[in-house]
Motif scaffolding. Structure first.
Motif, PDB file in Angstrom:
ATOM      1  N   GLU A   1       0.851  -1.200   0.000  1.00  0.00           N
ATOM      2  CA  GLU A   1       0.000   0.000   0.000  1.00  0.00           C
ATOM      3  C   GLU A   1       0.880   1.240   0.000  1.00  0.00           C
ATOM      4  N   PRO A   2       0.876   2.009  -1.093  1.00  0.00           N
ATOM      5  CA  PRO A   2       1.670   3.242  -1.113  1.00  0.00           C
ATOM      6  C   PRO A   2       0.971   4.346  -0.312  1.00  0.00           C
ATOM      7  N   ILE A   3       1.746   5.070   0.483  1.00  0.00           N
ATOM      8  CA  ILE A   3       1.217   6.210   1.242  1.00  0.00           C
ATOM      9  C   ILE A   3       1.869   7.467   0.674  1.00  0.00           C
ATOM     10  N   LEU A   4       1.032   8.394   0.198  1.00  0.00           N
ATOM     11  CA  LEU A   4       1.546   9.611  -0.436  1.00  0.00           C
ATOM     12  C   LEU A   4       1.308  10.812   0.475  1.00  0.00           C
ATOM     13  N   GLY A   5       1.789  11.957   0.012  1.00  0.00           N
ATOM     14  CA  GLY A   5       1.428  13.209   0.674  1.00  0.00           C
ATOM     15  C   GLY A   5       2.493  13.809   1.556  1.00  0.00           C
ATOM     16  N   TYR A   6       3.670  13.185   1.648  1.00  0.00           N
ATOM     17  CA  TYR A   6       4.711  13.743   2.510  1.00  0.00           C
ATOM     18  C   TYR A   6       5.358  14.987   1.903  1.00  0.00           C
ATOM     19  N   LEU A   7       5.149  15.202   0.615  1.00  0.00           N
ATOM     20  CA  LEU A   7       5.757  16.362  -0.048  1.00  0.00           C
ATOM     21  C   LEU A   7       4.675  17.262  -0.649  1.00  0.00           C
ATOM     22  N   HIS A   8       3.474  17.217  -0.043  1.00  0.00           N
ATOM     23  CA  HIS A   8       2.376  18.034  -0.569  1.00  0.00           C
ATOM     24  C   HIS A   8       2.583  19.484  -0.151  1.00  0.00           C
ATOM     25  N   ARG A   9       2.607  20.395  -1.156  1.00  0.00           N
ATOM     26  CA  ARG A   9       2.868  21.810  -0.859  1.00  0.00           C
ATOM     27  C   ARG A   9       1.764  22.729  -1.362  1.00  0.00           C
TER      28      ARG A   9
END
Length: 402
Positions: A50-58
């Protein structure tokens, strides 16, 4: 009387039957940025991912809706920070099409040269870390040698090595400096020998082939259904390249071939990207030899500023002594523009509102959409294959998270 001594069996090691859940990333060197994968393992076999995204959301889209296009241009190079020219191209293409602005021929040629150099730089910095991921360190050092030369060319033309801020609505910011074209032609000749060197070193290497052949196969139907684009699409036997389909800029005037393979595995994606670098050199050489004279910017775009009669003490009145920067008003309509970025189809959905700011600015990043298929590709593979598959997709977290 004999004592019956009961023999106890030796302690056998109890084997674990349950599955193991492992975090890969977000600071793992092979994640290519801050991607986190929650991997369920049965020994070495991947059961689920399961990929978790959003750590570099600007908040790049919301920033765009509160800036004029010219103010927003320095931000866009931070989406895909390895193929920076493409993000700038898409940002000016939208308003140009909305306002029906003509780009001078010279500017169009210079844009093509810059885009193709950017494609080479992006593919090089895909190749090095991809090889390092699967255990080959040498190409990682080789690719930086050529990439430095591309960045030297960028620095001479734009003043910046990575974040260029070079494209403008109706043209480019500055003309090419004296002697730049000769330097670029020298680079093209040198780079072709470099690509041959890569192919000698990598393509027939038995250890490399063992790691990539037959790994991460995507079928022709599947690749269309998932909406994948770029080398991911072309490696599965579909000859679709937006430069040929849309004929944007002046790509129709050059002689070049769409690179494609039919196997659909990690090796096919590698071969497509290597081939694309050679084709980019062909396009650059033709553009440099046929580059026309004339203006590098459509100066009529400077006259967008309406006659302003500011009210007493309102916002614009306070800046009346300063020369206002020309703001391009986006007409009240909507538009989807796209370019063939190194990673796939980079698009922007844009709604104008008779205002300097866009009313809606939606980015379609290729990496984000190509990443969707990762959980399906890594299931029933070995843990080590995750690196090969993720590397062959070619993602940049800046554009995935935006």
């Amino acid at each position: 009387m004999e004592e019956c001594i009961e023999e106890k069996p030796m302690n056998l090691p109890a084997t674990r039957k349950d599955l193991m859940i492992v975090n890969m990333g977000p600071h793992h060197p092979s994640m290519h940025g801050v991607l986190r994968l929650i991997v369920t393992l049965d020994g070495e076999d991947v059961i689920d991912c399961e990929p978790i995204l959003g750590y570099l959301h600007r908040g790049m889209e919301k920033i765009a809706e509160n800036r004029t296009i010219l103010q927003y241009l320095p931000y866009v190079t931070r989406w895909d920070y390895l193929a920076t020219m493409f993000t700038e191209a898409i940002t000016v293409n939208g308003p140009e099409q909305l306002g029906n602005i003509q780009v001078p021929k010279r500017a169009s040629y210079i844009r093509v040269i810059m885009l193709e150099l950017s494609r080479i730089a992006s593919h090089l910095l895909w190749l090095g870390p991809f090889m390092a991921d699967i255990g080959a360190q040498t190409p990682f050092f080789y690719i930086f040698r050529e990439r430095e030369l591309v960045y030297d060319l960028f620095e001479a033309a734009t003043g910046m090595r990575m974040m260029h801020n070079y494209f403008r609505i109706g043209g480019i910011a500055a003309d090419l400096p004296h002697g730049w074209i000769d330097k670029c032609l020298d680079f093209c000749d040198y780079f072709l020998t470099g690509v041959v060197e890569y192919q000698k070193l990598i393509t027939q290497n038995p250890i490399f082939l063992e790691r990539v052949e037959g790994v991460g196969i995507i079928g022709r139907e599947e690749v269309i259904n998932w909406g994948l684009s770029g080398p991911m699409l072309r490696a599965s036997g579909i000859q679709w390249d937006l430069r040929k389909v849309d004929h944007y800029k002046c790509y129709g005037e050059f002689d070049w071939e769409v690179q494609w393979q039919k196997e659909g595995d990690a090796l096919a994606r590698y071969l497509v990207r290597i081939g694309e670098m050679t084709e980019s050199i062909k396009i650059i050489q033709q553009a440099l030899e046929g580059i026309p004279g004339g203006p590098y910017e459509n100066l009529e775009t400077r006259c967008f500023d309406r006659e302003r009669n500011p009210e007493w003490n309102d916002f614009e009145y306070r800046f009346i002594s300063k020369k206002p920067s020309p703001t391009f008003e986006l007409p009240k309509q909507e538009l989807y523009v796209r370019v063939e970025a190194p990673k796939g189809e980079l698009g922007i959905f844009l709604i104008g509102d008779q205002n300097g700011f866009p009313w809606r600015w939606k980015i379609r990043p290729p990496g984000f959409i190509n990443l969707q298929i990762l959980p399906q590709l890594v299931k029933r593979m070995k843990l080590a294959d995750i690196m090969t598959i993720l590397g062959s997709i070619d993602i940049i977290m800046g554009e995935v998270d935006r």
